[in-house]
Write a protein that holds these residues in place. Structure first.
Motif, PDB file in Angstrom:
ATOM      1  N   PRO A 158       0.834  -1.211   0.000  1.00  0.00           N
ATOM      2  CA  PRO A 158       0.000   0.000   0.000  1.00  0.00           C
ATOM      3  C   PRO A 158       0.866   1.257   0.000  1.00  0.00           C
ATOM      4  O   PRO A 158       1.828   1.371   0.763  1.00  0.00           O
ATOM      5  CB  PRO A 158      -0.809  -0.123   1.296  1.00  0.00           C
ATOM      6  N   GLY A 159       0.513   2.182  -0.894  1.00  0.00           N
ATOM      7  CA  GLY A 159       1.225   3.450  -0.972  1.00  0.00           C
ATOM      8  C   GLY A 159       2.475   3.431  -1.835  1.00  0.00           C
ATOM      9  O   GLY A 159       3.189   4.417  -1.926  1.00  0.00           O
ATOM     10  N   ARG A 160       2.745   2.306  -2.513  1.00  0.00           N
ATOM     11  CA  ARG A 160       3.937   2.222  -3.376  1.00  0.00           C
ATOM     12  C   ARG A 160       3.587   1.475  -4.651  1.00  0.00           C
ATOM     13  O   ARG A 160       2.846   0.502  -4.631  1.00  0.00           O
ATOM     14  CB  ARG A 160       5.084   1.507  -2.655  1.00  0.00           C
ATOM     15  N   SER A 161       4.151   1.967  -5.734  1.00  0.00           N
ATOM     16  CA  SER A 161       3.914   1.367  -7.053  1.00  0.00           C
ATOM     17  C   SER A 161       5.223   1.326  -7.826  1.00  0.00           C
ATOM     18  O   SER A 161       6.130   2.117  -7.588  1.00  0.00           O
ATOM     19  CB  SER A 161       2.914   2.205  -7.852  1.00  0.00           C
ATOM     20  N   ARG A 162       5.266   0.428  -8.779  1.00  0.00           N
ATOM     21  CA  ARG A 162       6.411   0.353  -9.684  1.00  0.00           C
ATOM     22  C   ARG A 162       5.963   0.843 -11.051  1.00  0.00           C
ATOM     23  O   ARG A 162       4.939   0.401 -11.582  1.00  0.00           O
ATOM     24  CB  ARG A 162       6.925  -1.071  -9.806  1.00  0.00           C
ATOM     25  N   LEU A 163       6.734   1.781 -11.615  1.00  0.00           N
ATOM     26  CA  LEU A 163       6.516   2.257 -12.977  1.00  0.00           C
ATOM     27  C   LEU A 163       7.584   1.602 -13.845  1.00  0.00           C
ATOM     28  O   LEU A 163       8.771   1.769 -13.584  1.00  0.00           O
ATOM     29  CB  LEU A 163       6.655   3.777 -13.060  1.00  0.00           C
ATOM     30  N   ARG A 164       7.165   0.858 -14.828  1.00  0.00           N
ATOM     31  CA  ARG A 164       8.102   0.203 -15.749  1.00  0.00           C
ATOM     32  C   ARG A 164       7.844   0.771 -17.141  1.00  0.00           C
ATOM     33  O   ARG A 164       6.724   0.730 -17.632  1.00  0.00           O
ATOM     34  CB  ARG A 164       7.889  -1.308 -15.736  1.00  0.00           C
ATOM     35  N   LEU A 165       8.893   1.262 -17.769  1.00  0.00           N
ATOM     36  CA  LEU A 165       8.780   2.019 -18.996  1.00  0.00           C
ATOM     37  C   LEU A 165       9.589   1.361 -20.111  1.00  0.00           C
ATOM     38  O   LEU A 165      10.672   0.823 -19.868  1.00  0.00           O
ATOM     39  CB  LEU A 165       9.329   3.426 -18.722  1.00  0.00           C
ATOM     40  N   LEU A 166       9.050   1.403 -21.309  1.00  0.00           N
ATOM     41  CA  LEU A 166       9.794   0.972 -22.490  1.00  0.00           C
ATOM     42  C   LEU A 166       9.589   2.041 -23.556  1.00  0.00           C
ATOM     43  O   LEU A 166       8.454   2.427 -23.849  1.00  0.00           O
ATOM     44  CB  LEU A 166       9.311  -0.384 -23.009  1.00  0.00           C
ATOM     45  N   LEU A 167      10.695   2.540 -24.115  1.00  0.00           N
ATOM     46  CA  LEU A 167      10.651   3.591 -25.123  1.00  0.00           C
ATOM     47  C   LEU A 167      11.323   3.129 -26.410  1.00  0.00           C
ATOM     48  O   LEU A 167      12.305   2.391 -26.367  1.00  0.00           O
ATOM     49  CB  LEU A 167      11.381   4.847 -24.626  1.00  0.00           C
ATOM     50  N   ALA A 168      10.791   3.559 -27.515  1.00  0.00           N
ATOM     51  CA  ALA A 168      11.410   3.337 -28.821  1.00  0.00           C
ATOM     52  C   ALA A 168      11.206   4.620 -29.620  1.00  0.00           C
ATOM     53  O   ALA A 168      10.233   5.333 -29.414  1.00  0.00           O
ATOM     54  CB  ALA A 168      10.786   2.150 -29.547  1.00  0.00           C
ATOM     55  N   GLY A 169      12.117   4.899 -30.513  1.00  0.00           N
ATOM     56  CA  GLY A 169      11.993   6.120 -31.279  1.00  0.00           C
ATOM     57  C   GLY A 169      12.353   5.920 -32.731  1.00  0.00           C
ATOM     58  O   GLY A 169      13.013   4.955 -33.097  1.00  0.00           O
ATOM     59  N   ARG A 170      11.864   6.847 -33.533  1.00  0.00           N
ATOM     60  CA  ARG A 170      12.249   6.856 -34.942  1.00  0.00           C
ATOM     61  C   ARG A 170      12.284   8.302 -35.407  1.00  0.00           C
ATOM     62  O   ARG A 170      11.667   9.174 -34.816  1.00  0.00           O
ATOM     63  CB  ARG A 170      11.318   6.005 -35.786  1.00  0.00           C
ATOM     64  N   SER A 171      13.042   8.515 -36.448  1.00  0.00           N
ATOM     65  CA  SER A 171      13.186   9.865 -36.961  1.00  0.00           C
ATOM     66  C   SER A 171      13.121   9.846 -38.473  1.00  0.00           C
ATOM     67  O   SER A 171      13.347   8.815 -39.102  1.00  0.00           O
ATOM     68  CB  SER A 171      14.521  10.467 -36.516  1.00  0.00           C
ATOM     69  N   SER A 172      12.807  10.994 -39.039  1.00  0.00           N
ATOM     70  CA  SER A 172      12.867  11.128 -40.493  1.00  0.00           C
ATOM     71  C   SER A 172      13.241  12.565 -40.823  1.00  0.00           C
ATOM     72  O   SER A 172      12.903  13.488 -40.094  1.00  0.00           O
ATOM     73  CB  SER A 172      11.546  10.735 -41.154  1.00  0.00           C
ATOM     74  N   GLU A 173      13.972  12.698 -41.906  1.00  0.00           N
ATOM     75  CA  GLU A 173      14.377  13.998 -42.399  1.00  0.00           C
ATOM     76  C   GLU A 173      14.052  14.049 -43.876  1.00  0.00           C
ATOM     77  O   GLU A 173      14.202  13.058 -44.588  1.00  0.00           O
ATOM     78  CB  GLU A 173      15.876  14.216 -42.231  1.00  0.00           C
ATOM     79  N   VAL A 174      13.613  15.205 -44.348  1.00  0.00           N
ATOM     80  CA  VAL A 174      13.332  15.391 -45.765  1.00  0.00           C
ATOM     81  C   VAL A 174      14.456  16.239 -46.340  1.00  0.00           C
ATOM     82  O   VAL A 174      14.790  17.295 -45.794  1.00  0.00           O
ATOM     83  CB  VAL A 174      11.964  16.070 -45.986  1.00  0.00           C
ATOM     84  N   PHE A 175      15.048  15.752 -47.407  1.00  0.00           N
ATOM     85  CA  PHE A 175      16.135  16.460 -48.077  1.00  0.00           C
ATOM     86  C   PHE A 175      15.691  16.862 -49.474  1.00  0.00           C
ATOM     87  O   PHE A 175      15.020  16.106 -50.157  1.00  0.00           O
ATOM     88  CB  PHE A 175      17.374  15.557 -48.205  1.00  0.00           C
ATOM     89  N   HIS A 176      16.083  18.040 -49.894  1.00  0.00           N
ATOM     90  CA  HIS A 176      15.851  18.503 -51.260  1.00  0.00           C
ATOM     91  C   HIS A 176      17.123  18.229 -52.045  1.00  0.00           C
ATOM     92  O   HIS A 176      18.221  18.464 -51.556  1.00  0.00           O
ATOM     93  CB  HIS A 176      15.547  20.009 -51.283  1.00  0.00           C
ATOM     94  N   TYR A 177      16.992  17.709 -53.236  1.00  0.00           N
ATOM     95  CA  TYR A 177      18.172  17.465 -54.065  1.00  0.00           C
ATOM     96  C   TYR A 177      17.898  17.924 -55.491  1.00  0.00           C
ATOM     97  O   TYR A 177      16.763  18.043 -55.907  1.00  0.00           O
ATOM     98  CB  TYR A 177      18.584  15.983 -54.030  1.00  0.00           C
TER      99      TYR A 177
END
Length: 173
Positions: free
Chosen positions: A107-126
Motif C-alpha cells: 500500500p502506498g507504493r507502485s512500480r513504474l516500468r517504462l519501455l521507449l522506442a523512437g524513430r526519426s525522419s528527415e526530408v532532403f531537397h536534391y
C-alpha cells in the motif's frame, strides 16, 4: 566524411546500386543479466498507490504533448506517442513511442516500468529546377539512452506527487 546512412540512400536513388531486402525476424532472447541491467534504468518505484496513478498519469502525458494510444486501468498499462520537430537536428521529425506498466507493490507504493522506442525522419531537397526532388531518410532506435528514461520517469514521479496522488490511507482517502 559523410555517414554511411546518408550516402546509401543517395546511391540507391541514383541507380548506383540496390540495398538488400531486410529480413524481419524475432529479436534474440536477452540473457538474464541484460534484462536486469535494462530494468535498472527503465523502472522506478514511487510512493504513490497504484489506484491513484490513473487517470493522473494520463493527464501528465497529455500535458506534455503525448498522444494516448491505449490505456487500461485494470492492467495498469498505457501506450503513448509523442511527435515533434527537433530544430537542433535539421528539423528532423522525431516520434517516440512508449509503454508504461504500473504495478502495485505494498500500500502506498507502485512500480513504474517504462519501455521507449523512437524513430526519426528527415526530408532532403536534391537537384535543381526541373530535376529537383525530395528524399526522406529515416532511422529507428529501439534502445533509448538511460537519460531519456530518467527524464520521463522523473516527470511522471514529480507529476504524480504534485497532482496530489497521495498514498492509500493518507489525506482522507
Amino acid at each position: 566524411m559523410k555517414p554511411l546512412h546518408a550516402i546509401l540512400p543517395c546511391l540507391a536513388m541514383a541507380g548506383c546500386g540496390s540495398l538488400p531486402v531486410v529480413e524481419i525476424h524475432s529479436a534474440p532472447v536477452l540473457p538474464r543479466e541484460e534484462v536486469s541491467r535494462l530494468a535498472a534504468h527503465r523502472t522506478r518505484t514511487v510512493a504513490v498507490d497504484a489506484e491513484a496513478v490513473f487517470p493522473k498519469v494520463l493527464e501528465i502525458l497529455l500535458d506534455q504533448g503525448h498522444l494516448i494510444l491505449c490505456a487500461d486501468r485494470s492492467l495498469g498499462m498505457v501506450a503513448f506517442r509523442q511527435q515533434w520537430q527537433d530544430r537542433e537536428q535539421r528539423k528532423a521529425s522525431i516520434i517516440q513511442d512508449g509503454s508504461l506498466l504500473v504495478t502495485p507493490l505494498e500500500p502506498g507504493r507502485s512500480r513504474l516500468r517504462l519501455l521507449l522506442a523512437g524513430r526519426s525522419s528527415e526530408v532532403f531537397h536534391y537537384g535543381m529546377k526541373e530535376s529537383a526532388g525530395l528524399a526522406t531518410l529515416a532511422g529507428v532506435q529501439h534502445d533509448l539512452a538511460p537519460e531519456e528514461y530518467a527524464k520521463l520517469l522523473d516527470l511522471l514521479e514529480k507529476g504524480l506527487v504534485a497532482q496530489g496522488a497521495p498514498p492509500q490511507g493518507a489525506g482522507g482517502g
